[in-house]
Design a protein around this motif. Structure first.
Motif, PDB file in Angstrom:
ATOM      1  N   THR A 175      -8.049  -0.850  -1.824  1.00 11.05           N
ATOM      2  CA  THR A 175      -9.138  -1.833  -1.853  1.00 11.05           C
ATOM      3  C   THR A 175      -9.122  -2.665  -3.141  1.00 11.05           C
ATOM      4  N   GLU A 176      -8.375  -2.240  -4.157  1.00 12.23           N
ATOM      5  CA  GLU A 176      -8.301  -2.976  -5.423  1.00 12.23           C
ATOM      6  C   GLU A 176      -7.261  -4.093  -5.401  1.00 12.23           C
ATOM      7  N   VAL A 177      -6.491  -4.196  -4.323  1.00 14.41           N
ATOM      8  CA  VAL A 177      -5.477  -5.250  -4.207  1.00 14.41           C
ATOM      9  C   VAL A 177      -6.204  -6.584  -4.003  1.00 14.41           C
ATOM     10  N   PRO A 178      -5.840  -7.620  -4.754  1.00 15.21           N
ATOM     11  CA  PRO A 178      -6.522  -8.918  -4.627  1.00 15.21           C
ATOM     12  C   PRO A 178      -6.410  -9.490  -3.210  1.00 15.21           C
ATOM     13  N   ALA A 179      -7.398 -10.278  -2.843  1.00 17.96           N
ATOM     14  CA  ALA A 179      -7.439 -10.884  -1.509  1.00 17.96           C
ATOM     15  C   ALA A 179      -6.235 -11.792  -1.274  1.00 17.96           C
ATOM     16  N   ALA A 180      -5.763 -12.468  -2.332  1.00 20.71           N
ATOM     17  CA  ALA A 180      -4.604 -13.354  -2.179  1.00 20.71           C
ATOM     18  C   ALA A 180      -3.368 -12.567  -1.745  1.00 20.71           C
ATOM     19  N   THR A 219      -3.378  -9.539  -0.109  1.00 21.40           N
ATOM     20  CA  THR A 219      -3.564  -9.032   1.261  1.00 21.40           C
ATOM     21  C   THR A 219      -3.465 -10.160   2.285  1.00 21.40           C
ATOM     22  N   LYS A 263       0.182  -1.094  -9.294  1.00 21.04           N
ATOM     23  CA  LYS A 263       0.046  -2.274 -10.147  1.00 21.04           C
ATOM     24  C   LYS A 263       0.720  -1.985 -11.484  1.00 21.04           C
ATOM     25  N   SER A 304       0.427  -7.413 -13.992  1.00 26.25           N
ATOM     26  CA  SER A 304      -0.396  -7.744 -12.818  1.00 26.25           C
ATOM     27  C   SER A 304       0.452  -8.073 -11.597  1.00 26.25           C
ATOM     28  N   TYR A 330       2.114  -6.399  -8.087  1.00 29.32           N
ATOM     29  CA  TYR A 330       1.736  -5.339  -7.172  1.00 29.32           C
ATOM     30  C   TYR A 330       2.942  -4.873  -6.360  1.00 29.32           C
ATOM     31  N   ALA A 332      -0.254 -11.436  -8.507  1.00 34.57           N
ATOM     32  CA  ALA A 332      -1.686 -11.415  -8.197  1.00 34.57           C
ATOM     33  C   ALA A 332      -2.125 -12.609  -7.363  1.00 34.57           C
ATOM     34  N   ASP A 333      -1.359 -13.722  -7.436  1.00 33.62           N
ATOM     35  CA  ASP A 333      -1.723 -14.904  -6.655  1.00 33.62           C
ATOM     36  C   ASP A 333      -1.189 -14.864  -5.233  1.00 33.62           C
TER      37      ASP A 333
END
Length: 99
Positions: free
Chosen positions: A44-49, A51, A68, A72, A74, A91-92
């Motif tokens: 759940t800590e993975v950024p929305a971008a 996923t 991670k 930054s 993943y 992260a982006d």
């Protein structure tokens, strides 16, 4: 008689080359396992971008674990059908080539 001695010398000389042994060498192979600096995090800590990029690239993929690193980036452990593997992303949500 001279031919008999020469023939015997040739035959015995030829056999000695086959009887010689080659030196035995031991080859030691060392395997070095390098650990990457990824630390396991909650999925759940993975950024929305990230996923969103995963859903776009692999709609049927199931994210089982996430890691991670200090930059930054993943590392995503995914399963698609019966195949499992790892993907790397920033992260982006941009993909990073496997190291």
């Amino acid at each position: 008689m001279k031919n008999l001695f020469i023939s015997a010398a040739i035959v015995l000389g030829g056999l000695t080359s086959f009887a010689s042994t080659s030196p035995i060498t031991n080859t030691i192979v060392k395997a070095v396992s390098l650990q990457d600096d990824y630390v396991e995090i909650n999925v759940t800590e993975v950024p929305a971008a990230v996923t969103d990029a995963l859903k776009k690239a692999y709609p049927d993929a199931v994210l089982s674990k996430a890691y991670k690193n200090s930059s930054s980036q993943y590392k995503l452990e995914i399963t698609v059908g019966e195949k499992a593997g790892f993907l790397y992303a920033n992260a982006d949500g941009s993909w990073v080539k496997n190291k």
